[in-house]
Design an enzyme around this catalytic site. Sequence first.
Site, PDB file in Angstrom:
ATOM      1  N   GLY A   1       0.838  -1.186   0.000  1.00 31.07           N
ATOM      2  CA  GLY A   1       0.000   0.000   0.000  1.00 31.07           C
ATOM      3  C   GLY A   1       0.878   1.241   0.000  1.00 31.07           C
ATOM      4  O   GLY A   1       1.977   1.232   0.554  1.00 31.07           O
ATOM      5  N   CYS A   2       0.397   2.331  -0.612  1.00 34.49           N
ATOM      6  CA  CYS A   2       1.248   3.512  -0.730  1.00 34.49           C
ATOM      7  C   CYS A   2       1.501   4.149   0.637  1.00 34.49           C
ATOM      8  O   CYS A   2       2.614   4.595   0.927  1.00 34.49           O
ATOM      9  CB  CYS A   2       0.640   4.520  -1.704  1.00 34.49           C
ATOM     10  SG  CYS A   2      -1.082   4.939  -1.383  1.00 34.49           S
ATOM     11  N   ASN A   3       0.493   4.156   1.489  1.00 33.19           N
ATOM     12  CA  ASN A   3       0.695   4.679   2.844  1.00 33.19           C
ATOM     13  C   ASN A   3       1.612   3.750   3.637  1.00 33.19           C
ATOM     14  O   ASN A   3       2.514   4.201   4.349  1.00 33.19           O
ATOM     15  CB  ASN A   3      -0.652   4.796   3.586  1.00 33.19           C
ATOM     16  CG  ASN A   3      -1.585   5.796   2.932  1.00 33.19           C
ATOM     17  OD1 ASN A   3      -1.143   6.779   2.366  1.00 33.19           O
ATOM     18  ND2 ASN A   3      -2.884   5.530   2.997  1.00 33.19           N
TER      19      ASN A   3
END
Lengths: 342, 342, 342, 342
Positions: C148-150
Amino acid sequence: MTHNIAILGASGYTGAELVRLIATHPTMRIAALSADRKAGMEMAEVYPHLRHLDLPRLVTIEEIDFAGIDLVFCALPHATSQAVIKELPRDIKVVDLSADFRLRDPAEYQKWYGQPHAAPDLQKEAVYGLTEFYRDEIRGARLVAGTGCNAATGQFALRPLIAAGVVDLDDIIVDLKAAASGAGRSLKEHLLFSELFENVMGYALGGTHRHLGEFDQEFSKIAGRKVEIQFTPHLIPATRGILVTAYVKGEADAVHGALAKAYAEETFIEVLPMGKAPSMKDVRGSNFCHIGVAADRRPGRAIVVATLDNLTKGSSGQAVQNANLMLGEPETAGLMGAPVFP
Amino acid sequence: MTHNIAILGASGYTGAELVRLIATHPTMRIAALSADRKAGMEMAEVYPHLRHLDLPRLVTIEEIDFAGIDLVFCALPHATSQAVIKELPRDIKVVDLSADFRLRDPAEYQKWYGQPHAAPDLQKEAVYGLTEFYRDEIRGARLVAGTGCNAATGQFALRPLIAAGVVDLDDIIVDLKAAASGAGRSLKEHLLFSELFENVMGYALGGTHRHLGEFDQEFSKIAGRKVEIQFTPHLIPATRGILVTAYVKGEADAVHGALAKAYAEETFIEVLPMGKAPSMKDVRGSNFCHIGVAADRRPGRAIVVATLDNLTKGSSGQAVQNANLMLGEPETAGLMGAPVFP
Amino acid sequence: MTHNIAILGASGYTGAELVRLIATHPTMRIAALSADRKAGMEMAEVYPHLRHLDLPRLVTIEEIDFAGIDLVFCALPHATSQAVIKELPRDIKVVDLSADFRLRDPAEYQKWYGQPHAAPDLQKEAVYGLTEFYRDEIRGARLVAGTGCNAATGQFALRPLIAAGVVDLDDIIVDLKAAASGAGRSLKEHLLFSELFENVMGYALGGTHRHLGEFDQEFSKIAGRKVEIQFTPHLIPATRGILVTAYVKGEADAVHGALAKAYAEETFIEVLPMGKAPSMKDVRGSNFCHIGVAADRRPGRAIVVATLDNLTKGSSGQAVQNANLMLGEPETAGLMGAPVFP
Amino acid sequence: MTHNIAILGASGYTGAELVRLIATHPTMRIAALSADRKAGMEMAEVYPHLRHLDLPRLVTIEEIDFAGIDLVFCALPHATSQAVIKELPRDIKVVDLSADFRLRDPAEYQKWYGQPHAAPDLQKEAVYGLTEFYRDEIRGARLVAGTGCNAATGQFALRPLIAAGVVDLDDIIVDLKAAASGAGRSLKEHLLFSELFENVMGYALGGTHRHLGEFDQEFSKIAGRKVEIQFTPHLIPATRGILVTAYVKGEADAVHGALAKAYAEETFIEVLPMGKAPSMKDVRGSNFCHIGVAADRRPGRAIVVATLDNLTKGSSGQAVQNANLMLGEPETAGLMGAPVFP
């Protein structure tokens, strides 16, 4: 004296802007708010920025008791608007913010909006709501049709020039820059933040934008002959505001003079000194409109720039201004808030 | 009764915001505006969004006749502020928007602002201007020191929690997001549009931001012991607004309860229902502050989010609120404008 | 040697970003693009910024002949992804950008995504795609699950600290600021330009964001014990970029040292000098990640700030980086484009 | 073969953009970077987004050893540029990004830039750098003068129309929307984030913008008679990009046909299908230019919209394109990066 107000279609941006303006209006009181799909919700759920206000719950139009209502603001989509207004009690004053009653000619309505008008009688009766130019009619009107926000901006720039005969009627070009809120709270891909941020695009190129119907009607009426301008709107990465750059053939001094004279007594229209260019942000959140004029390097050509907040002077502020007149209140009541800058 | 107002340092953003708010204030009247480097100019040249107002020309402070002035808003830079206020006639009330009179302890002032205080007597006399918590003192004060905008936001989130003893005093972390106008109309590279647009950055990392002096002073005073929070501000690509995310150790219900109780009677502070997160834009252009609370998934931890408009509730709106009290006017006079959304 | 690439779900932002990156990749060639609802359209109609490229027409997945395909990027929504990947020929390498194969434990998947996993065997086989930490496994993998980007941003900030044992594992707080494109090209009200512009808001308050599943899994694995961080994401008015501010208990020098050592040989991870804060815009449009560290004024506390572009290093760039390894190409191939500033 | 490159004035936005583009250029190598006021600093201090690159330290021009330099990009302010270039060794190729060598006629230079030209001989020798139209001369040139970014955009829209004789030469109106980075990294009040955000304003109204000198020179040369267009630029709240809306009198089909024909073989110029409007964001960060045409509702009138990135195709990308030709490299080397969307 307090006037009881109903806002139909309160869940859109113009509805929210009406609530914002009326919240500090000295004599208006919000008695009813409708929003069909959001009926049953509190306004604070739909618009948390209004949560400090004591507002009635959102209901369907059918649930509203119009007995005690003095004036209705109708912020519904066009076509819906005419159907709803047709059914309202005749003794209630109505300010319509949709496009439904702007055009006098049923054929023009059909041409620009793609369907026949369902209330042609009301259409005849309605007064065009560009306050500064229809003040007397509005005072006595039962139904006032708010102008389009783009159409309002262009008209503030051009009406006095056409009326004074200082520009070539066959060569008027309007390049318009419009912020996103004019398109409403509608879920469209090009209105997503990621799409519009850092973007600019023309749309309705080539004279297909519906507000041309208003330009044609009004400019031709003033000129006493057919006037068709060229008009290209652009979407810009801002929330509120319209800025019109109008290219006209005429002497800049005469152009500036005609505007200065036309608006000399107007509270909300500010004509800047010759050569000064207005900035969109200088009217944000307010009912003011700034207009500037410059001469082109080529003799006989001038540029007129006009800017206003599409949600205020371009729709909901204008609507309150008209309602003030209809209710016998001072025209500027509740509308003197200064622009929010920066 | 009309109160004659002077604004010193009117060419900055807080000065312009004071003019915006006072423009529709029922009993304040702007009698003088100073701006040293722009003395001689019209306010409309410096801030065209105010051109519809009939305002006095900008002058130097020396040119102002203070005889008829009831209250001065001092929107000058820190250090300058103390030198100017020291010289004002003693019978004029003063609301200072600078940092000069926020800290009680001269040693603390010197620590955070890097120079000795030039008016330590006045410093002693000044009342801290966080209205909701110093209301009684402000009513009788001659000199009120407006809080820092960041410090105000953090305090609205945290004061009731410290007072109620519902959070661990040794483990409070404040992550703050601040819009650009808090830095004023100053020509700095990182404030250029091209630099800040599409950007976010922390600054004053590690506890070097000057507003920590206010946090330390106030929180320690409430707790009756030394309280030092951890505080990191971030610059975000917006014009107006501060949003604080505070991480505390305590039961979320107790936290929410303490806030709800503390602000139950407050006009400008809205505590949202448990679990709801406030949005910065929902207070823009207004004197309101929204606060939300959520429980973390780990028991005994809670998140408090508070947001306000740095130019309004964070400085100029707060200043008008204080001035209202000092002048015997209703505290909310001129401040009930609803937030401008969208 | 040229590798034939298929992108499934090419009409989303991560799909478009893959096309952008592969367009100048020395050895990848786009052989097929799928987009169910937009099948039949040219990519240039869906994304006009790619119109200079000679791309295959969008088709349904069923229409793709996988015979000649070497590697598939799967940019479909979670749940859909597992169903599709299950049916792909076993000899095709797959980089999945969805959440479907990030979590090792089926129970955890069900907990965070609300439904049982439909391909638990593949789930077991998948390699977690945080390249800098799973390089060797990725080289030999058939299926790699992009992070996930976060989750990627937080892990770049924290993994080396947990591994080196320089921070208190029970008191890690991550305050994250995320730009809008992370939410994709989806029609949601809060993603409208008019809503997000000039706005900041926390969301998934209190530890409900799904990327916590990844944090828990990875941090616990490194520590050899259960680690649960506190994590609050905020939506900010920008298009691309994530900036994480992590609050940790540990000595800043040890923290900085652990990061500097961990990333000393990494091409894409830049650790700034002690005390320097990274800016989100400094990595925009690139595969780079900047990390800074500062000591808090309170001893034993440090702040770590990490930033990357969610569409590049946070998803599509990371995916290309992984694909490079899987295909035996240099890891940085096609990814050395410098950030686009301003 | 590697070409050694020096960039003079590397601390401005066009300098940074040159570094960004050359960073992935197959045959150019940055050998020297100058920046007078920032001499002695690392480029990574001035532009942290370039910190992953191994770049020479910033020096003064005097410190550069030009012996090994093949080509100089001169990104200095006008007037400074001519003084510096005059002193460079005659065997070094030069691409100038300033306005100093764009105008052929010394009298025109003096008229638009307010001072006599200090290197009239070089002025005569310089080739105008609009690559698509001066390709052959550029190949053999020693000194190429990059076009103005606004001038480039307008010319891409209009040159083929004037050359083909399909529009009325006496009635061309160009309404231009320009992002902030075109004004450079200069500390001016109207370029502050708080001022420009949510703002739009016309400037240089009435034909006073200096790029008119280029329009006049080029359009008159093509037409073989004096051509003076009307031109109004507007500043918009975006970082990169220019969008021109040109109003012409001519048949839209002929207009579209002339553009399509002129650019049929051009890699970087994309003519959209008739009636399609280009979006500014679709070329961001790239060397591409998109052009669209629509017919107005009034016969004999057409609208042409052209857009490019002012820092890439409008200046530094164009400069690299010209340098490629001068160095005998493929014209598109290093320039095929796709636009960064969203």
